[in-house]
Motif scaffolding. Structure first.
Motif, PDB file in Angstrom:
ATOM      1  N   SER A  31       0.836  -1.192   0.000  1.00 45.89           N
ATOM      2  CA  SER A  31       0.000   0.000   0.000  1.00 45.89           C
ATOM      3  C   SER A  31       0.875   1.248   0.000  1.00 45.89           C
ATOM      4  CB  SER A  31      -0.916   0.015   1.223  1.00 45.89           C
ATOM      5  OG  SER A  31      -0.155   0.145   2.403  1.00 45.89           O
ATOM      6  N   LEU A  32       0.242   2.398  -0.218  1.00 43.56           N
ATOM      7  CA  LEU A  32       0.975   3.659  -0.186  1.00 43.56           C
ATOM      8  C   LEU A  32       1.483   3.976   1.215  1.00 43.56           C
ATOM      9  CD1 LEU A  32      -1.097   5.952  -2.554  1.00 43.56           C
ATOM     10  CD2 LEU A  32       1.113   4.908  -2.969  1.00 43.56           C
ATOM     11  N   THR A  33       0.777   3.531   2.235  1.00 41.46           N
ATOM     12  CA  THR A  33       1.227   3.749   3.607  1.00 41.46           C
ATOM     13  C   THR A  33       2.541   3.028   3.857  1.00 41.46           C
ATOM     14  OG1 THR A  33      -1.063   3.926   4.322  1.00 41.46           O
ATOM     15  CG2 THR A  33       0.565   3.539   6.026  1.00 41.46           C
ATOM     16  N   GLU A  34       2.639   1.819   3.370  1.00 40.05           N
ATOM     17  CA  GLU A  34       3.880   1.057   3.499  1.00 40.05           C
ATOM     18  C   GLU A  34       5.026   1.776   2.781  1.00 40.05           C
ATOM     19  OE1 GLU A  34       5.119  -2.909   1.326  1.00 40.05           O
ATOM     20  OE2 GLU A  34       3.609  -3.284   2.865  1.00 40.05           O
ATOM     21  N   PHE A  35       4.772   2.285   1.586  1.00 44.32           N
ATOM     22  CA  PHE A  35       5.781   3.018   0.827  1.00 44.32           C
ATOM     23  C   PHE A  35       6.195   4.292   1.563  1.00 44.32           C
ATOM     24  CE2 PHE A  35       6.691   6.400  -2.269  1.00 44.32           C
ATOM     25  CZ  PHE A  35       7.854   5.883  -2.808  1.00 44.32           C
ATOM     26  N   ARG A  36       5.215   5.009   2.118  1.00 50.55           N
ATOM     27  CA  ARG A  36       5.519   6.243   2.846  1.00 50.55           C
ATOM     28  C   ARG A  36       6.364   5.961   4.079  1.00 50.55           C
ATOM     29  NH1 ARG A  36       1.067   8.259   6.355  1.00 50.55           N
ATOM     30  NH2 ARG A  36       2.072   6.667   7.546  1.00 50.55           N
ATOM     31  N   GLU A  37       6.009   4.926   4.846  1.00 48.17           N
ATOM     32  CA  GLU A  37       6.780   4.603   6.045  1.00 48.17           C
ATOM     33  C   GLU A  37       8.210   4.214   5.692  1.00 48.17           C
ATOM     34  OE1 GLU A  37       4.481   1.626   7.989  1.00 48.17           O
ATOM     35  OE2 GLU A  37       3.042   3.084   8.777  1.00 48.17           O
ATOM     36  N   GLN A  38       8.381   3.497   4.603  1.00 48.94           N
ATOM     37  CA  GLN A  38       9.731   3.129   4.168  1.00 48.94           C
ATOM     38  C   GLN A  38      10.528   4.362   3.760  1.00 48.94           C
ATOM     39  OE1 GLN A  38      11.183   0.146   4.340  1.00 48.94           O
ATOM     40  NE2 GLN A  38      13.072   1.079   3.639  1.00 48.94           N
ATOM     41  N   ALA A  39       9.884   5.300   3.065  1.00 48.38           N
ATOM     42  CA  ALA A  39      10.564   6.522   2.652  1.00 48.38           C
ATOM     43  C   ALA A  39      10.965   7.363   3.867  1.00 48.38           C
ATOM     44  CB  ALA A  39       9.669   7.332   1.718  1.00 48.38           C
ATOM     45  N   VAL A  40      10.095   7.455   4.861  1.00 46.06           N
ATOM     46  CA  VAL A  40      10.413   8.216   6.072  1.00 46.06           C
ATOM     47  C   VAL A  40      11.568   7.563   6.820  1.00 46.06           C
ATOM     48  CG1 VAL A  40       9.522   8.875   8.348  1.00 46.06           C
ATOM     49  CG2 VAL A  40       8.131   9.250   6.324  1.00 46.06           C
TER      50      VAL A  40
END
Length: 96
Positions: A49-58
């Motif tokens: 999901s996009l949440t998973e991608f965002r957490e990885q980027a952070v």
């Protein structure tokens, strides 16, 4: 309650909405609906999901600048004198 109907119903509703937008020549809205539909199908099939991608980027950004979410923040008296002094005194109140 069995919610196995929710995923196919969402796909059908979005397809109907996209078709309605195509009928009234709202091409940009139709494309937006199809993008949302594609994201729903992708996230359902892959589990990403996009949440998973965002957490990885952070997390990657934090590591790049030298922070880690696993490190504890160290408070010194120079940072915030009132709160820091309370932490060092251990009493937790500003007045004595």
């Amino acid at each position: 309650m069995d919610e196995s109907w929710l995923y196919p119903a969402t796909i059908v509703v979005l397809l109907i909405l996209a078709y309605m937008q195509w009928q009234i020549n709202a091409k940009k809205t139709m494309i937006l609906i199809l993008v949302v539909l594609g994201y729903i199908i992708y996230s359902h099939e892959t589990g990403h999901s996009l949440t998973e991608f965002r957490e990885q980027a952070v997390d990657d950004f934090d590591e790049a600048v030298g922070n880690s979410k696993y490190k504890e923040r160290v408070v010194t008296p120079q940072m915030r004198p009132v709160e820091a002094q309370e932490m060092f005194d251990g009493n937790g109140s500003a007045t004595e």
